[in-house]
Design an enzyme around this catalytic site. Structure first.
Site, PDB file in Angstrom:
ATOM      1  N   PRO A 159       0.941  -1.164  -0.103  1.00  0.00           N
ATOM      2  CA  PRO A 159       0.071  -0.052   0.077  1.00  0.00           C
ATOM      3  C   PRO A 159       1.011   1.194   0.086  1.00  0.00           C
ATOM      4  O   PRO A 159       1.555   1.484   0.923  1.00  0.00           O
ATOM      5  CB  PRO A 159      -0.666  -0.166   1.468  1.00  0.00           C
ATOM      6  CG  PRO A 159      -0.058  -1.091   2.116  1.00  0.00           C
ATOM      7  CD  PRO A 159       0.730  -1.826   1.226  1.00  0.00           C
ATOM      8  N   ASP A 219       5.828   2.329   2.102  1.00  0.00           N
ATOM      9  CA  ASP A 219       5.116   1.181   2.576  1.00  0.00           C
ATOM     10  C   ASP A 219       4.084   1.527   4.010  1.00  0.00           C
ATOM     11  O   ASP A 219       4.671   1.518   4.844  1.00  0.00           O
ATOM     12  CB  ASP A 219       5.965   0.027   2.723  1.00  0.00           C
ATOM     13  CG  ASP A 219       5.042  -1.442   2.964  1.00  0.00           C
ATOM     14  OD1 ASP A 219       3.940  -1.202   3.259  1.00  0.00           O
ATOM     15  OD2 ASP A 219       5.703  -2.731   2.524  1.00  0.00           O
ATOM     16  N   HIS A 220       2.746   1.691   3.779  1.00  0.00           N
ATOM     17  CA  HIS A 220       2.164   1.969   4.885  1.00  0.00           C
ATOM     18  C   HIS A 220       1.749   0.978   5.761  1.00  0.00           C
ATOM     19  O   HIS A 220       1.315   1.338   6.785  1.00  0.00           O
ATOM     20  CB  HIS A 220       0.578   2.666   4.018  1.00  0.00           C
ATOM     21  CG  HIS A 220       0.095   3.874   4.968  1.00  0.00           C
ATOM     22  ND1 HIS A 220       0.509   3.930   6.537  1.00  0.00           N
ATOM     23  CD2 HIS A 220      -1.046   4.645   4.829  1.00  0.00           C
ATOM     24  CE1 HIS A 220      -0.150   5.074   6.697  1.00  0.00           C
ATOM     25  NE2 HIS A 220      -0.944   5.569   5.685  1.00  0.00           N
ATOM     26  N   ARG A 221       2.246  -0.053   5.523  1.00  0.00           N
ATOM     27  CA  ARG A 221       2.124  -1.234   6.631  1.00  0.00           C
ATOM     28  C   ARG A 221       3.249  -0.974   7.437  1.00  0.00           C
ATOM     29  O   ARG A 221       3.169  -1.529   8.618  1.00  0.00           O
ATOM     30  CB  ARG A 221       1.968  -2.385   5.719  1.00  0.00           C
ATOM     31  CG  ARG A 221       1.237  -2.853   4.918  1.00  0.00           C
ATOM     32  CD  ARG A 221       1.547  -4.191   4.274  1.00  0.00           C
ATOM     33  NE  ARG A 221       2.820  -4.121   3.347  1.00  0.00           N
ATOM     34  CZ  ARG A 221       3.458  -5.232   2.903  1.00  0.00           C
ATOM     35  NH1 ARG A 221       2.912  -6.331   2.860  1.00  0.00           N
ATOM     36  NH2 ARG A 221       4.811  -4.988   2.145  1.00  0.00           N
ATOM     37  N   ILE A 266       5.328   2.142   7.566  1.00  0.00           N
ATOM     38  CA  ILE A 266       5.555   3.567   7.990  1.00  0.00           C
ATOM     39  C   ILE A 266       4.345   4.527   8.072  1.00  0.00           C
ATOM     40  O   ILE A 266       3.395   3.981   6.877  1.00  0.00           O
ATOM     41  CB  ILE A 266       6.533   4.407   6.808  1.00  0.00           C
ATOM     42  CG1 ILE A 266       7.930   3.566   6.515  1.00  0.00           C
ATOM     43  CG2 ILE A 266       6.689   5.770   7.142  1.00  0.00           C
ATOM     44  CD1 ILE A 266       8.847   3.357   7.547  1.00  0.00           C
TER      45      ILE A 266
END
Ligand code: CAO
Length: 515
Positions: free
Chosen positions: A312, A487-489, A491
């Site tokens: 994501p 990577d929003h998982r 950061i």
């Protein structure tokens, strides 16, 4: 001598095109093994051998248009002993030439530049007649794959490796029986430790060449895969059209199928149903030409798609005031030139990123086993380098411990190696964070794709003079646009904003790194 002529079967239409010839002269084949693959405008079809035998004559070639009843292959039914013997009998032009000049040449692994790589495909079998530069094996490390070609023409006497083996420099891959008719024997290479260097040089230089066969035999728009892979694809109900071949000559290999399945499983229910982009016949509207993507482009494109589908992505935009830094850099240029170094803003930005990562180590982390985060205690920064052959990302190791001149020197060296196709796997491994700079070209912002399994990438656009309000007035400042994709998982937005703020702070005044 009993023979059987294999003809084009009922293909359900007027004609079909030969898209793959799966056998070579002298091949020993078993009943039902595929010998030719045909494709009509409706379907593709493998033509199997009706009986065991040795391939005596091949009467068609790639791209031939054939219709029902056309003879394709002559099969010798008498000579059905073991494959190597059958092939050797075929290769011997005469007893005298064979006994006078035949010799056995060993092929060793070239200098891989890494401790170990994995064999992803064995391209030659015992008994095969091969030409100089034909691929023997394809090896892959975590960043690159390469073919190891044969420095000799001849017959493969023995293969000492198998698919899945870990391989390192100077390991015995194969023994090739060379004959007078084999061109490489004229170079009088002996099988000694010293001449293995010759073999290695040939192999290394070949790994840096475009696969020449690919451009001549790659059947544009068609899919190259061996019978075993086609069979597996059918069993798994996967269309070859959705796969990108990473094998020699862009062939689809088993690993491509496995990778595809793994990808779809990782995507879970939602991703698995991604509709395919339809294939369009563009020639309907005008002249077109079609070129097969280079191996590097194919690897990059698979990596981009994998990252894009799995991660994501969010991109944080910011601007760094580099007015003072640029003045300093310009003042240092002469000194840099005296050291043989080209000093661009990139060296400072790499250094500043490395120190921002020291402050925020999550930017050099990776996800593992779904719920674990691996923090690396080293800071290696990758730099995207555009070349005519595709995109490469060489890595500057321990950038936080290097001086600006050393970083600038390594940047130029690695970019030059990339452009000359001389990067070794080790040059591209171990990265923690990547920088993609379009600053020399232009643009105000972009959204780079994270270089998985890393978790963040910094995009740099062209710096420009901007009016900046200092509380009293607008003053001209040189502003560098930053585009940080993450990577929003791993950061979150706050961390990303803090990272670009920290980076901007360092770039505004590099002395801030010391605080
Ligand atoms: N703003 C303004 N000018 C910039 C700049 C920026 N952000 N970055 C570099 N420049 C200037 C340099 O200072 C240099 O000018 P001077 O010679 O006057 O100092 C000029 O642009 C050319 O720089 P360069 O390209 O030679 O060197 P670099 O260190 O900036 O970049 C490298 C090196 C290897 C990154 C580059 O050659 C390259 O390959 N860029 C392509 C990057 C790429 O493909 N990214 C992938 C995008 S994702 O698909």
């Amino acid at each position: 001598m009993p023979e059987e002529i294999i003809k084009v079967p009922d293909i359900g239409g007027d004609s079909a095109t030969v898209i793959e010839v799966c056998v070579k002269l002298g091949d020993s084949i078993k009943k039902d093994e595929s010998i030719i693959v045909l494709e009509s405008d409706k379907a593709s079809m493998e033509v199997p051998a009706p009986k065991d035998g040795i391939i005596k004559e091949i009467l068609v070639k790639l791209e031939d248009s054939v219709s029902e009843g056309v003879p394709m292959v002559k099969l010798d039914l008498a000579a059905t002993e073991g494959k190597p013997e059958a092939k050797q009998a075929k290769q011997q032009p005469s007893a005298s030439t064979q006994t006078n000049t035949q010799s056995i040449q060993k092929v060793l692994t070239p200098d891989l530049g890494v401790d170990s790589a994995t064999i992803i495909e064995v391209c030659a079998q015992v008994g095969d007649e091969i030409q100089q530069d034909d691929s023997l094996i394809t090896i892959e490390s975590d960043k690159a794959s390469m073919d190891v070609p044969s420095p000799y023409a001849g017959i493969v006497k023995s293969m000492h490796v198998k698919q899945g083996d870990a391989i390192s420099t100077d390991m015995l891959i194969a023994e090739i029986s060379t004959t007078a008719s084999a061109p490489a024997t004229e170079t009088k290479q002996n099988v000694t430790a010293a001449t293995s260097d010759t073999a290695k040089t040939a192999a290394v230089s070949q790994t840096n060449k475009q696969p020449t066969v690919a451009t001549t035999t790659a059947n544009e728009g068609k899919y190259h895969a061996g019978p075993a892979v086609r069979k597996l694809a059918r069993e798994l109900d996967i269309s070859l059209s959705v796969l990108q071949g990473t094998g020699p000559n862009h062939r689809i290999v088993k690993e491509d199928l496995h990778g595809y399945i793994k990808n779809r499983m990782n995507q879970g229910g939602g991703g698995a149903g991604i509709p395919q982009i339809p294939q369009v016949d563009f020639s309907k509207w005008g002249e077109v030409t079609t070129e097969t993507q280079s191996r590097a482009q194919q690897i990059a494109s698979t990596n981009f798609q994998t990252a894009w589908l799995n991660i994501p992505h969010v991109t944080q935009f910011d601007q760094a005031d580099i007015t003072d830094l640029e003045n300093f850099r310009k003042g240092m240029k002469k000194q840099a030139e005296a050291k043989g170094v080209k000093l661009t803003p990139l060296a400072f930005i790499i250094k500043a990123c490395a120190h921002a990562i020291v402050a925020m180590p999550e930017f050099a982390s990776s996800l593992a086993d779904g719920n674990k985060q691996v923090f690396k205690k080293y800071i290696n920064i990758g730099v995207a380098v555009d070349t005519p052959f595709g995109l490469f990302v060489p890595v500057i190791k321990n950038a936080n411990n290097l001086g600006i001149f050393e970083i600038a020197k390594q940047c130029v060296e690695l970019a030059t190696k990339a452009k000359e196709k001389k990067l070794k796997p080790n040059d591209m491994q171990g990265g923690c964070f990547t920088i993609s700079s379009l600053g020399a070209i232009g643009g105000t912002a972009f959204t780079p794709i994270v270089n998985a399994p890393e978790v963040a990438i910094l995009g740099l656009s062209k710096s420009s003079m901007q009016p900046v309000w200092n509380g009293n007035e607008f003053i001209p400042r040189l502003m560098l646009p930053l585009s940080l994709s993450y990577d929003h998982r791993v950061i979150n937005g706050v961390q990303a904003a803090k990272f670009t703020a920290t980076l901007s702070n360092y770039l505004a005044d590099m002395r801030n790194i010391l605080l």
